[in-house]
Design a protein around this motif. Structure first.
Motif, PDB file in Angstrom:
ATOM      1  N   HIS A  52       0.846  -1.072   0.050  1.00 57.66           N
ATOM      2  CA  HIS A  52      -0.090   0.129  -0.122  1.00 57.66           C
ATOM      3  C   HIS A  52       1.015   1.241  -0.047  1.00 57.66           C
ATOM      4  O   HIS A  52       2.143   1.153   0.403  1.00 57.66           O
ATOM      5  N   GLY A  53       0.275   2.359  -0.285  1.00 54.83           N
ATOM      6  CA  GLY A  53       1.008   3.561  -0.208  1.00 54.83           C
ATOM      7  C   GLY A  53       0.844   4.355  -1.556  1.00 54.83           C
ATOM      8  O   GLY A  53       0.741   3.849  -2.576  1.00 54.83           O
ATOM      9  N   PRO A  54       0.810   5.834  -1.536  1.00 59.87           N
ATOM     10  CA  PRO A  54       0.835   6.333  -2.561  1.00 59.87           C
ATOM     11  C   PRO A  54       2.075   6.642  -3.672  1.00 59.87           C
ATOM     12  O   PRO A  54       1.847   6.900  -4.592  1.00 59.87           O
ATOM     13  N   SER A  55       3.328   6.107  -3.205  1.00 55.30           N
ATOM     14  CA  SER A  55       4.292   6.304  -3.785  1.00 55.30           C
ATOM     15  C   SER A  55       4.805   4.741  -4.476  1.00 55.30           C
ATOM     16  O   SER A  55       4.839   3.885  -3.719  1.00 55.30           O
ATOM     17  N   VAL A  56       4.878   4.622  -5.592  1.00 54.62           N
ATOM     18  CA  VAL A  56       5.293   3.381  -6.257  1.00 54.62           C
ATOM     19  C   VAL A  56       6.393   3.588  -7.073  1.00 54.62           C
ATOM     20  O   VAL A  56       6.552   4.539  -8.011  1.00 54.62           O
ATOM     21  N   LYS A  57       7.545   2.809  -6.890  1.00 53.98           N
ATOM     22  CA  LYS A  57       8.737   2.846  -7.886  1.00 53.98           C
ATOM     23  C   LYS A  57       8.638   1.443  -8.648  1.00 53.98           C
ATOM     24  O   LYS A  57       8.654   0.376  -8.020  1.00 53.98           O
ATOM     25  N   LYS A  58       8.701   1.411  -9.725  1.00 51.26           N
ATOM     26  CA  LYS A  58       8.616   0.091 -10.779  1.00 51.26           C
ATOM     27  C   LYS A  58      10.132  -0.038 -11.268  1.00 51.26           C
ATOM     28  O   LYS A  58      10.877   0.828 -11.794  1.00 51.26           O
ATOM     29  N   GLN A  59      10.602  -1.277 -11.053  1.00 54.18           N
ATOM     30  CA  GLN A  59      12.047  -1.710 -11.570  1.00 54.18           C
ATOM     31  C   GLN A  59      11.765  -2.715 -12.385  1.00 54.18           C
ATOM     32  O   GLN A  59      11.303  -3.733 -12.099  1.00 54.18           O
ATOM     33  N   ARG A  60      11.872  -2.402 -13.871  1.00 51.84           N
ATOM     34  CA  ARG A  60      11.731  -3.562 -14.767  1.00 51.84           C
ATOM     35  C   ARG A  60      12.874  -4.053 -15.453  1.00 51.84           C
ATOM     36  O   ARG A  60      12.903  -4.941 -16.217  1.00 51.84           O
ATOM     37  N   VAL A  61      13.986  -3.533 -15.374  1.00 46.96           N
ATOM     38  CA  VAL A  61      15.091  -3.842 -15.939  1.00 46.96           C
ATOM     39  C   VAL A  61      16.246  -4.000 -14.911  1.00 46.96           C
ATOM     40  O   VAL A  61      16.243  -3.548 -13.678  1.00 46.96           O
ATOM     41  N   VAL A  62      17.447  -4.745 -15.276  1.00 47.60           N
ATOM     42  CA  VAL A  62      18.417  -4.784 -14.235  1.00 47.60           C
ATOM     43  C   VAL A  62      19.013  -3.628 -14.008  1.00 47.60           C
ATOM     44  O   VAL A  62      19.476  -2.856 -14.692  1.00 47.60           O
ATOM     45  N   GLU A  63      19.093  -3.082 -12.693  1.00 47.52           N
ATOM     46  CA  GLU A  63      19.602  -1.852 -12.031  1.00 47.52           C
ATOM     47  C   GLU A  63      20.236  -1.943 -10.949  1.00 47.52           C
ATOM     48  O   GLU A  63      19.879  -2.854 -10.248  1.00 47.52           O
ATOM     49  N   SER A  64      21.185  -1.287 -10.710  1.00 45.41           N
ATOM     50  CA  SER A  64      22.048  -1.199  -9.499  1.00 45.41           C
ATOM     51  C   SER A  64      21.980   0.094  -8.817  1.00 45.41           C
ATOM     52  O   SER A  64      21.943   1.176  -9.485  1.00 45.41           O
ATOM     53  N   HIS A  65      22.039   0.229  -7.687  1.00 45.40           N
ATOM     54  CA  HIS A  65      22.182   1.486  -6.750  1.00 45.40           C
ATOM     55  C   HIS A  65      20.853   2.466  -7.183  1.00 45.40           C
ATOM     56  O   HIS A  65      21.165   3.546  -7.449  1.00 45.40           O
ATOM     57  N   VAL A  66      19.843   1.719  -6.908  1.00 44.06           N
ATOM     58  CA  VAL A  66      18.398   2.690  -7.092  1.00 44.06           C
ATOM     59  C   VAL A  66      18.071   3.034  -5.770  1.00 44.06           C
ATOM     60  O   VAL A  66      17.995   2.414  -4.913  1.00 44.06           O
ATOM     61  N   SER A  67      17.865   4.338  -5.462  1.00 48.34           N
ATOM     62  CA  SER A  67      17.441   4.819  -4.189  1.00 48.34           C
ATOM     63  C   SER A  67      15.885   4.429  -4.176  1.00 48.34           C
ATOM     64  O   SER A  67      14.968   4.471  -5.053  1.00 48.34           O
ATOM     65  N   ILE A  68      15.561   3.974  -2.955  1.00 49.28           N
ATOM     66  CA  ILE A  68      14.145   3.483  -2.444  1.00 49.28           C
ATOM     67  C   ILE A  68      13.839   4.091  -1.215  1.00 49.28           C
ATOM     68  O   ILE A  68      12.884   3.663  -0.541  1.00 49.28           O
ATOM     69  N   SER A  69      14.351   5.149  -0.812  1.00 48.29           N
ATOM     70  CA  SER A  69      14.403   5.919   0.491  1.00 48.29           C
ATOM     71  C   SER A  69      12.820   6.125   0.593  1.00 48.29           C
ATOM     72  O   SER A  69      12.283   5.787   1.917  1.00 48.29           O
ATOM     73  N   ASP A  70      12.031   6.564  -0.320  1.00 49.99           N
ATOM     74  CA  ASP A  70      10.563   7.033   0.040  1.00 49.99           C
ATOM     75  C   ASP A  70       9.680   5.888  -0.522  1.00 49.99           C
ATOM     76  O   ASP A  70       8.594   5.880  -0.277  1.00 49.99           O
ATOM     77  N   VAL A  71      10.078   4.667  -0.900  1.00 46.46           N
ATOM     78  CA  VAL A  71       9.301   3.583  -1.110  1.00 46.46           C
ATOM     79  C   VAL A  71       9.814   2.212  -0.417  1.00 46.46           C
ATOM     80  O   VAL A  71      10.023   1.157  -1.187  1.00 46.46           O
TER      81      VAL A  71
END
Length: 175
Positions: A52-71
């Motif tokens: 739940h929650g208003p903020s959603v971050k979608k990761q669909r590709v291989v990524e490194s060092h992605v900030s998820i501080s708000d989610v």
């Protein structure tokens, strides 16, 4: 499918993270994470617990060092097939489908009249056709392989018909 989460920049640089291979409804049981390293798979991050929650971050590709501080409340692994969500932005109750469904009338009990609110097709070669009547009849809307639709009710997709609900779905192979 795997994702490694880190508490801070220092733990990321030292390679001291926690690896997950499945969805986690309460990430904060394991600490407060601020950085994600997506090893493989498709993941959705939510601000709150239980997806739940208003903020959603979608990761669909291989990524490194992605900030998820708000989610950093929960993380959901999206598997092959179709996932339909009760709320927009991939939130709340969800159902996963791998095969055709001739009647979606009771997919989400107690939902508002707007019907299914978001969806994701995770397939390289199969689209999903949504119909506004049961048994694959009526007006339809096609979601293509890999499509993420944050707002999927019929009004948002521009489809016309008798009501605002999708009531059946069929997987089709792309040429």
């Amino acid at each position: 499918m795997a994702i490694t989460l880190y508490k801070d920049e220092e733990s990321f640089l030292q390679g001291k993270g926690v690896t997950f291979t499945q969805s986690r409804a309460n990430l904060q049981e394991d600490g407060i994470f601020t950085i994600a390293d997506v090893k493989a798979g498709n993941w959705i991050f939510y601000e709150g617990q239980d997806y739940h929650g208003p903020s959603v971050k979608k990761q669909r590709v291989v990524e490194s060092h992605v900030s998820i501080s708000d989610v950093n409340g929960s993380v959901f692994l999206v598997e092959e097939g179709l996932i339909l969500f009760k709320d927009t932005d991939y939130r709340a109750e969800r159902k996963w489908f791998r095969d055709d469904q001739e009647d979606l009338t009771n997919t989400f009990l107690g939902q508002p009249p707007s019907g299914i609110s978001s969806g994701i097709v995770l397939s390289k070669n199969r689209s999903v056709v949504l119909y506004d009547k049961t048994n694959f009849k009526g007006n339809c809307y096609t979601m293509r392989p890999g499509e993420w639709c944050e707002k999927l009710n019929r009004t948002d997709t521009g489809s016309v018909g008798e009501n605002d609900k999708w009531l059946s779905l069929k997987f089709i192979y792309e040429a």
